[in-house]
Design a protein around this motif. Structure first.
Motif, PDB file in Angstrom:
ATOM      1  N   UNK A 168       0.824  -1.203   0.000  1.00  0.00           N
ATOM      2  CA  UNK A 168       0.000   0.000   0.000  1.00  0.00           C
ATOM      3  C   UNK A 168       0.855   1.249   0.000  1.00  0.00           C
ATOM      4  N   UNK A 169       0.210   2.379  -0.270  1.00  0.00           N
ATOM      5  CA  UNK A 169       0.923   3.646  -0.374  1.00  0.00           C
ATOM      6  C   UNK A 169       0.038   4.785   0.099  1.00  0.00           C
ATOM      7  N   UNK A 170       0.645   5.728   0.828  1.00  0.00           N
ATOM      8  CA  UNK A 170      -0.001   6.966   1.226  1.00  0.00           C
ATOM      9  C   UNK A 170       0.752   8.118   0.585  1.00  0.00           C
ATOM     10  N   UNK A 171       0.009   9.061   0.013  1.00  0.00           N
ATOM     11  CA  UNK A 171       0.616  10.164  -0.726  1.00  0.00           C
ATOM     12  C   UNK A 171      -0.040  11.470  -0.296  1.00  0.00           C
ATOM     13  N   UNK A 172       0.796  12.491  -0.049  1.00  0.00           N
ATOM     14  CA  UNK A 172       0.262  13.805   0.340  1.00  0.00           C
ATOM     15  C   UNK A 172       1.065  14.888  -0.371  1.00  0.00           C
ATOM     16  N   UNK A 173       0.367  15.805  -1.026  1.00  0.00           N
ATOM     17  CA  UNK A 173       1.016  16.866  -1.792  1.00  0.00           C
ATOM     18  C   UNK A 173       0.316  18.187  -1.517  1.00  0.00           C
ATOM     19  N   UNK A 174       1.085  19.213  -1.208  1.00  0.00           N
ATOM     20  CA  UNK A 174       0.535  20.540  -0.924  1.00  0.00           C
ATOM     21  C   UNK A 174       1.215  21.561  -1.824  1.00  0.00           C
ATOM     22  N   UNK A 175       0.411  22.324  -2.555  1.00  0.00           N
ATOM     23  CA  UNK A 175       0.912  23.398  -3.416  1.00  0.00           C
ATOM     24  C   UNK A 175       0.007  24.609  -3.214  1.00  0.00           C
ATOM     25  N   UNK A 176       0.463  25.547  -2.396  1.00  0.00           N
ATOM     26  CA  UNK A 176      -0.336  26.735  -2.142  1.00  0.00           C
ATOM     27  C   UNK A 176      -1.681  26.390  -1.518  1.00  0.00           C
ATOM     28  N   UNK A 177      -2.753  26.796  -2.181  1.00  0.00           N
ATOM     29  CA  UNK A 177      -4.094  26.566  -1.653  1.00  0.00           C
ATOM     30  C   UNK A 177      -4.632  25.186  -2.002  1.00  0.00           C
ATOM     31  N   UNK A 178      -3.907  24.439  -2.815  1.00  0.00           N
ATOM     32  CA  UNK A 178      -4.375  23.114  -3.228  1.00  0.00           C
ATOM     33  C   UNK A 178      -3.599  22.015  -2.519  1.00  0.00           C
ATOM     34  N   UNK A 179      -4.322  21.014  -2.032  1.00  0.00           N
ATOM     35  CA  UNK A 179      -3.688  19.851  -1.421  1.00  0.00           C
ATOM     36  C   UNK A 179      -4.328  18.582  -1.966  1.00  0.00           C
ATOM     37  N   UNK A 180      -3.503  17.532  -2.094  1.00  0.00           N
ATOM     38  CA  UNK A 180      -3.966  16.248  -2.584  1.00  0.00           C
ATOM     39  C   UNK A 180      -3.466  15.149  -1.652  1.00  0.00           C
ATOM     40  N   UNK A 181      -4.359  14.245  -1.304  1.00  0.00           N
ATOM     41  CA  UNK A 181      -4.002  13.092  -0.481  1.00  0.00           C
ATOM     42  C   UNK A 181      -4.561  11.847  -1.146  1.00  0.00           C
ATOM     43  N   UNK A 182      -3.764  10.795  -1.171  1.00  0.00           N
ATOM     44  CA  UNK A 182      -4.201   9.567  -1.830  1.00  0.00           C
ATOM     45  C   UNK A 182      -3.807   8.353  -1.006  1.00  0.00           C
ATOM     46  N   UNK A 183      -4.691   7.398  -0.946  1.00  0.00           N
ATOM     47  CA  UNK A 183      -4.400   6.099  -0.352  1.00  0.00           C
ATOM     48  C   UNK A 183      -4.694   5.034  -1.401  1.00  0.00           C
ATOM     49  N   UNK A 184      -3.757   4.114  -1.596  1.00  0.00           N
ATOM     50  CA  UNK A 184      -3.919   3.121  -2.658  1.00  0.00           C
ATOM     51  C   UNK A 184      -3.209   1.833  -2.278  1.00  0.00           C
ATOM     52  N   UNK A 185      -3.612   0.760  -2.938  1.00  0.00           N
ATOM     53  CA  UNK A 185      -2.964  -0.528  -2.796  1.00  0.00           C
ATOM     54  C   UNK A 185      -2.514  -1.024  -4.159  1.00  0.00           C
ATOM     55  N   UNK A 186      -1.580  -1.955  -4.197  1.00  0.00           N
ATOM     56  CA  UNK A 186      -1.082  -2.464  -5.477  1.00  0.00           C
ATOM     57  C   UNK A 186      -0.860  -3.971  -5.385  1.00  0.00           C
ATOM     58  N   UNK A 187      -0.870  -4.591  -6.551  1.00  0.00           N
ATOM     59  CA  UNK A 187      -0.637  -6.037  -6.664  1.00  0.00           C
ATOM     60  C   UNK A 187       0.188  -6.270  -7.922  1.00  0.00           C
ATOM     61  N   UNK A 188       1.231  -7.082  -7.814  1.00  0.00           N
ATOM     62  CA  UNK A 188       2.102  -7.380  -8.952  1.00  0.00           C
ATOM     63  C   UNK A 188       2.376  -8.877  -9.010  1.00  0.00           C
ATOM     64  N   UNK A 189       2.277  -9.437 -10.218  1.00  0.00           N
ATOM     65  CA  UNK A 189       2.535 -10.864 -10.427  1.00  0.00           C
ATOM     66  C   UNK A 189       3.674 -11.018 -11.433  1.00  0.00           C
ATOM     67  N   UNK A 190       4.652 -11.866 -11.099  1.00  0.00           N
ATOM     68  CA  UNK A 190       5.824 -12.075 -11.943  1.00  0.00           C
ATOM     69  C   UNK A 190       5.880 -13.518 -12.418  1.00  0.00           C
ATOM     70  N   UNK A 191       6.133 -13.701 -13.707  1.00  0.00           N
ATOM     71  CA  UNK A 191       6.276 -15.039 -14.261  1.00  0.00           C
ATOM     72  C   UNK A 191       7.432 -15.052 -15.257  1.00  0.00           C
ATOM     73  N   UNK A 192       7.937 -16.260 -15.520  1.00  0.00           N
ATOM     74  CA  UNK A 192       9.048 -16.427 -16.447  1.00  0.00           C
ATOM     75  C   UNK A 192       8.489 -16.688 -17.845  1.00  0.00           C
ATOM     76  N   UNK A 193       8.777 -15.781 -18.787  1.00  0.00           N
ATOM     77  CA  UNK A 193       8.302 -15.928 -20.162  1.00  0.00           C
ATOM     78  C   UNK A 193       9.277 -16.751 -20.997  1.00  0.00           C
ATOM     79  N   UNK A 194      10.576 -16.523 -20.786  1.00  0.00           N
ATOM     80  CA  UNK A 194      11.638 -17.284 -21.442  1.00  0.00           C
ATOM     81  C   UNK A 194      12.654 -17.690 -20.379  1.00  0.00           C
ATOM     82  N   UNK A 195      13.742 -18.281 -20.814  1.00  0.00           N
ATOM     83  CA  UNK A 195      14.736 -18.773 -19.864  1.00  0.00           C
ATOM     84  C   UNK A 195      15.238 -17.666 -18.941  1.00  0.00           C
TER      85      UNK A 195
END
Length: 292
Positions: A80-107
């Motif tokens: 998961x990830x938490x993100x916070x950004x402030x620029x003057x009068x504007x602010x952004x906050x985000x909470x997110x999760x991620x999933x990644x799958x790895x497989x062998x395509x060739x040798x």
């Protein structure tokens, strides 16, 4: 294998038109922020903070906190990830999760497919603005809205070479006022391509190796951004990096790893453009990382 091939094509088509608004010299140190297709060899906890326009009161600042876990077979990475950004009068906050799958395509070819999802909170505090027309309905009240976010990524690893395509947001987020034509907030889409090689042994000094990479960002309505970065790593403890953001900035970074677990990084950028309009031309960032 057929299912993996179809999934690969779906990911590639989905990110071909995606773009976002991020500074390359900063996000190159936090790849999870722009590409969810990551392979984790450790349990990693990162805390990243950047301050732009050093010395300017009210300057933009961004903080990122992420946790990355893995399964025992190292095929699946999630977190998961938490993100916070402030620029003057504007602010952004985000909470997110991620999933990644790895497989062998060739040798020697491994493919990682990643997806992330979350919500972003956008706030505009109009009391901090000097408004010419105070009767303008757009500026009468403050703005507070929540928007969804989905990101996709693909990473190819062949021995020590890597190539990735990604977008941290495949949606264009537009927030307007009640009349539907006064745009209060618009998040442009960004696509990223990252290419490079790790573990280049430098025979001039025992224990010294080089990581080199090129990170490119494409944003609708803006020129392509290109970052060149080299990291010299000595005995897995000391790391010195140099970066060149084409026609934008130059910078350096220094990191030290203690007991193979704790990592501290400091970076500094200096703008090479003449369009600062009197604003400070430097920025700096810090990062603390824990690997278990």
């Amino acid at each position: 294998m057929r299912f993996k091939s179809i999934l690969f094509l779906v990911f590639l088509c989905s990110i071909s038109n995606a773009q976002d608004n991020l500074r390359l010299s900063e996000v190159v140190n936090t790849p999870l922020f722009y590409n969810p297709a990551q392979t984790a060899n450790f349990i990693t906890v990162d805390l990243f903070h950047t301050s732009r326009w050093v010395g300017f009161s009210g300057a933009p600042g961004t903080t990122l906190f992420s946790v990355q876990l893995k399964t025992e077979d190292e095929k699946v990475s999630y977190g998961g990830m938490l993100f916070d950004d402030v620029t003057g009068s504007q602010s952004q906050s985000e909470i997110s999760g991620f999933y990644s799958y790895t497989f062998k395509a060739l040798k020697d070819l491994r493919v990682s497919l990643g997806v992330s999802g979350g919500v972003r909170n956008i706030k505009l505090d109009n009391s901090l603005l000097l408004v010419y027309d105070k009767d303008d309905p757009v500026y009468r009240g403050n703005t507070n809205t929540i928007l969804p976010n989905v990101g996709l990524g693909i990473t190819l690893n062949y021995q020590d070479w890597f190539l990735s395509f990604s977008s941290p947001s495949i949606f264009t987020s537009i927030f307007t006022y009640k009349n539907d034509y006064d745009i209060v907030y618009k998040r442009r889409l960004n696509s990223y391509i990252n290419f490079g090689r790790r573990n280049i042994n430098l025979k001039q000094l025992e224990g010294l190796r080089l990581n080199t990479a090129v990170l490119m960002s494409s944003t609708a309505g803006a020129p392509i951004s290109l970052l060149l970065k080299n990291d010299w790593i000595y005995k897995e403890k000391l790391c010195f990096g140099l970066s060149l953001n084409y026609r934008s900035s130059i910078g350096f970074s220094f990191s030290y790893t203690l007991m193979k677990k704790y990592k501290f990084l400091y970076g500094f950028d200096h703008s090479t453009t003449d369009i600062s309009n009197g604003l400070p031309s430097s920025s700096q960032y810090f990062m603390l990382s824990l690997q278990l």
